[in-house]
Design an enzyme around this catalytic site. Structure first.
Site, PDB file in Angstrom:
ATOM      1  N   HIS A  89      -0.832   0.154  -9.883  1.00 42.03           N
ATOM      2  CA  HIS A  89      -1.424  -0.930  -8.860  1.00 42.03           C
ATOM      3  C   HIS A  89      -1.821  -2.063  -9.615  1.00 42.03           C
ATOM      4  CE1 HIS A  89      -3.773  -1.117  -4.887  1.00 42.03           C
ATOM      5  NE2 HIS A  89      -3.557  -2.355  -5.366  1.00 42.03           N
TER       6      HIS A  89
ATOM      7  N   ARG B  69       0.807  -1.258   0.116  1.00 43.69           N
ATOM      8  CA  ARG B  69       0.034  -0.058   0.076  1.00 43.69           C
ATOM      9  C   ARG B  69       0.915   1.088   0.237  1.00 43.69           C
ATOM     10  NH1 ARG B  69      -3.583  -3.040  -1.505  1.00 43.69           N
ATOM     11  NH2 ARG B  69      -5.714  -3.228  -0.382  1.00 43.69           N
TER      12      ARG B  69
HETATM   13  P1  NAP Z   1      -1.578 -11.624   4.893  1.00 46.05           P
HETATM   14  O1  NAP Z   1      -1.586 -13.131   4.299  1.00 46.05           O
HETATM   15  O2  NAP Z   1      -2.490 -11.117   5.954  1.00 46.05           O
HETATM   16  O3  NAP Z   1      -0.019 -11.507   5.325  1.00 46.05           O
HETATM   17  C1  NAP Z   1       0.313 -10.370   6.016  1.00 46.05           C
HETATM   18  C2  NAP Z   1       1.724 -10.704   6.491  1.00 46.05           C
HETATM   19  O4  NAP Z   1       2.494  -9.434   7.257  1.00 46.05           O
HETATM   20  C3  NAP Z   1       1.533 -11.814   7.550  1.00 46.05           C
HETATM   21  O5  NAP Z   1       2.866 -12.569   7.435  1.00 46.05           O
HETATM   22  C4  NAP Z   1       1.656 -11.001   8.837  1.00 46.05           C
HETATM   23  O6  NAP Z   1       2.512 -11.700  10.129  1.00 46.05           O
HETATM   24  C5  NAP Z   1       2.621  -9.735   8.308  1.00 46.05           C
HETATM   25  N1  NAP Z   1       2.398  -8.764   9.510  1.00 46.05           N
HETATM   26  C6  NAP Z   1       1.101  -8.023   9.570  1.00 46.05           C
HETATM   27  N2  NAP Z   1       1.390  -6.998  10.601  1.00 46.05           N
HETATM   28  C7  NAP Z   1       2.720  -7.138  11.108  1.00 46.05           C
HETATM   29  C8  NAP Z   1       3.398  -6.417  11.788  1.00 46.05           C
HETATM   30  N3  NAP Z   1       2.924  -5.377  12.363  1.00 46.05           N
HETATM   31  N4  NAP Z   1       4.828  -6.693  12.011  1.00 46.05           N
HETATM   32  C9  NAP Z   1       5.355  -7.750  11.337  1.00 46.05           C
HETATM   33  N5  NAP Z   1       4.269  -8.498  10.297  1.00 46.05           N
HETATM   34  C10 NAP Z   1       3.319  -8.071  10.160  1.00 46.05           C
HETATM   35  O7  NAP Z   1      -1.782 -10.714   3.591  1.00 46.05           O
HETATM   36  P2  NAP Z   1      -1.499 -11.082   1.942  1.00 46.05           P
HETATM   37  O8  NAP Z   1      -2.408 -11.919   1.213  1.00 46.05           O
HETATM   38  O9  NAP Z   1       0.047 -11.550   1.793  1.00 46.05           O
HETATM   39  O10 NAP Z   1      -1.336  -9.714   1.357  1.00 46.05           O
HETATM   40  C11 NAP Z   1      -0.576  -8.516   1.781  1.00 46.05           C
HETATM   41  C12 NAP Z   1      -1.023  -7.267   1.350  1.00 46.05           C
HETATM   42  O11 NAP Z   1      -0.505  -7.110  -0.122  1.00 46.05           O
HETATM   43  C13 NAP Z   1      -2.239  -6.851   1.406  1.00 46.05           C
HETATM   44  O12 NAP Z   1      -2.716  -6.351   2.789  1.00 46.05           O
HETATM   45  C14 NAP Z   1      -2.558  -5.558   0.324  1.00 46.05           C
HETATM   46  O13 NAP Z   1      -2.279  -4.575   1.083  1.00 46.05           O
HETATM   47  C15 NAP Z   1      -1.212  -6.078  -0.670  1.00 46.05           C
HETATM   48  N6  NAP Z   1      -1.814  -6.216  -1.885  1.00 46.05           N
HETATM   49  C16 NAP Z   1      -1.370  -5.501  -3.038  1.00 46.05           C
HETATM   50  C17 NAP Z   1      -1.824  -5.886  -4.218  1.00 46.05           C
HETATM   51  C18 NAP Z   1      -1.394  -5.288  -5.417  1.00 46.05           C
HETATM   52  O14 NAP Z   1      -1.715  -5.466  -6.406  1.00 46.05           O
HETATM   53  N7  NAP Z   1      -0.383  -4.157  -5.402  1.00 46.05           N
HETATM   54  C19 NAP Z   1      -2.591  -7.228  -4.606  1.00 46.05           C
HETATM   55  C20 NAP Z   1      -2.914  -7.859  -3.475  1.00 46.05           C
HETATM   56  C21 NAP Z   1      -2.708  -7.383  -2.300  1.00 46.05           C
HETATM   57  P3  NAP Z   1       1.833 -12.979  10.707  1.00 46.05           P
HETATM   58  O15 NAP Z   1       2.063 -14.047   9.651  1.00 46.05           O
HETATM   59  O16 NAP Z   1       2.704 -13.355  11.857  1.00 46.05           O
HETATM   60  O17 NAP Z   1       0.286 -12.708  10.957  1.00 46.05           O
HETATM   61  C1  GLV Z   2      -5.293  -5.159  -3.991  1.00 41.80           C
HETATM   62  O1  GLV Z   2      -4.463  -4.284  -3.891  1.00 41.80           O
HETATM   63  C2  GLV Z   2      -5.635  -6.125  -3.061  1.00 41.80           C
HETATM   64  O2  GLV Z   2      -5.833  -5.682  -1.961  1.00 41.80           O
HETATM   65  O3  GLV Z   2      -6.229  -7.108  -3.498  1.00 41.80           O
END
Ligand code: NAP
Ligand code: GLV
Length: 306
Positions: free
Chosen positions: A269, A221
């Site tokens: 994005h 983000r």
């Molecule tokens: P997720 O499965 O919820 O993983 C989040 C990770 O971040 C987990 O490993 C979590 O730790 C860690 N985390 C959260 N808070 C933390 C903190 N305070 N300190 C240290 N580690 C922390 O999320 P995801 O599905 O991988 O997606 C991640 C992000 O990618 C989304 O939230 C979104 O903003 C972004 N995204 C972007 C796009 C794009 O097109 N640019 C697309 C999709 C997603 P734990 O494992 O210990 O809980």
């Molecule tokens: C895109 O940014 C998503 O969070 O899926």
């Protein structure tokens, strides 16, 4: 069973048709102000009015992985919130990040500039051991990215809230290990959710701790990154460059310096897009599981913020 669909910026008809086909027993309607109560909702960036009018919702399915914008709204007290859990995004994120890393490591922009000037120059090769990569966030997307990077034999570090044990990835966890993680990394990939704890985490203090010649890849983000701190560290030479897919304001305002900075590559994005058919299948499966009283993956912990 009634399902209401409220996804800003998304063409509704193909989603409505897909949801109706996947859940033929359900009545699936596009939300309009004043619409009757529904049991379930499929949403992206709904207006506050949507939740104010639907306090009875049992579950809300986001058509994305990040729920930061959703959690800023006043939410129906009894609803579960479910985000997309991969649904085809992890492989896209892995290819985007690996591409950005390899483009930087192999100096492909330098070669492109040489070729455009008619220069046939072979530059000294670089040692991948000198380019350790740190992945912030080892969730659904971060794990896939970290593991993809190990296949190119880069040293890979990962940072998460709770400790992880992934093949080929040196794990760091919690605030107390963040400095050590940064000091061990030269290329930094951000895949954290945006929460109160992680907002502005890419700042002058943290980015200065990366190894000299650092490179930043932000695919999570825009509000994770303090824009002016990145620019200052690029100008000082501590950072060599950045690839940015997300921004504080999207679309990125035309006057923003990121558009024209020679060391910054931007994309709109697009690193991991929501794939409609896969997402509908996942949402339909989870909705049926919730109806049977089962647990599903991707349940959001509202208090934690992700
Ligand atoms: P997720 O499965 O919820 O993983 C989040 C990770 O971040 C987990 O490993 C979590 O730790 C860690 N985390 C959260 N808070 C933390 C903190 N305070 N300190 C240290 N580690 C922390 O999320 P995801 O599905 O991988 O997606 C991640 C992000 O990618 C989304 O939230 C979104 O903003 C972004 N995204 C972007 C796009 C794009 O097109 N640019 C697309 C999709 C997603 P734990 O494992 O210990 O809980
Ligand atoms: C895109 O940014 C998503 O969070 O899926």
């Amino acid at each position: 069973m009634k399902i209401t669909f409220c996804c800003t910026g998304t063409e509704p008809e193909p989603w409505l048709a897909g949801l109706r086909a996947a859940l033929p027993q359900a009545q699936v309607e596009l939300w309009q102000p004043g619409a009757g109560p529904a049991d379930y909702a499929v949403v992206w960036a709904p207006p506050q009015q949507f939740f104010d009018e639907q306090p009875q919702l049992k579950a809300v399915f986001a058509i994305g992985a990040g729920v930061d914008a959703l959690l800023k709204l006043r939410l129906p007290a009894g609803a579960s919130f479910v985000r997309l859990d991969d649904a085809g995004m992890a492989v896209q994120m892995a290819e985007y990040v690996c591409h950005a890393v390899i483009r930087h490591f192999r100096e492909l922009d330098l070669y492109a500039a040489d070729i455009s000037q008619g220069r046939w120059t072979v530059h000294p090769s670089r040692n991948r051991a000198d380019f350790p990569i740190g992945v912030l966030g080892l969730g659904v997307l971060g794990q896939r990215v970290a593991q993809a990077l190990t296949h190119f034999e880069f040293p890979v570090n990962g940072w998460s809230r709770t400790a992880k044990n992934l093949d080929g990835v040196r794990g760091f966890s919690g605030a107390q290990q963040l400095d050590a993680f940064l000091a061990a990394s030269r290329i930094l990939v951000n895949l954290l959710p945006l929460t109160i704890e992680t907002q502005d985490i890419l700042n002058r203090n943290t980015l200065s701790r990366l190894q000299p010649g650092g490179y930043v890849i932000n695919v999570a983000r825009g509000a994770h990154l303090v824009d002016e701190d990145l620019l200052a560290l690029l100008d000082s030479g501590h950072l060599a460059g950045a690839t940015l897919d997300v921004f504080r304001t999207e679309p990125l305002p035309t006057a923003h310096p990121f558009w024209r900075h020679p060391k910054i590559t931007i994309t709109p994005h697009t690193s991991a897009r929501t794939l409609r058919e896969t997402s509908i299948a996942q949402i339909a499966g989870k909705l049926m599981a919730l109806q049977r009283g089962e647990l599903v993956a991707g349940l959001v912990d509202v208090g934690r913020g992700y």
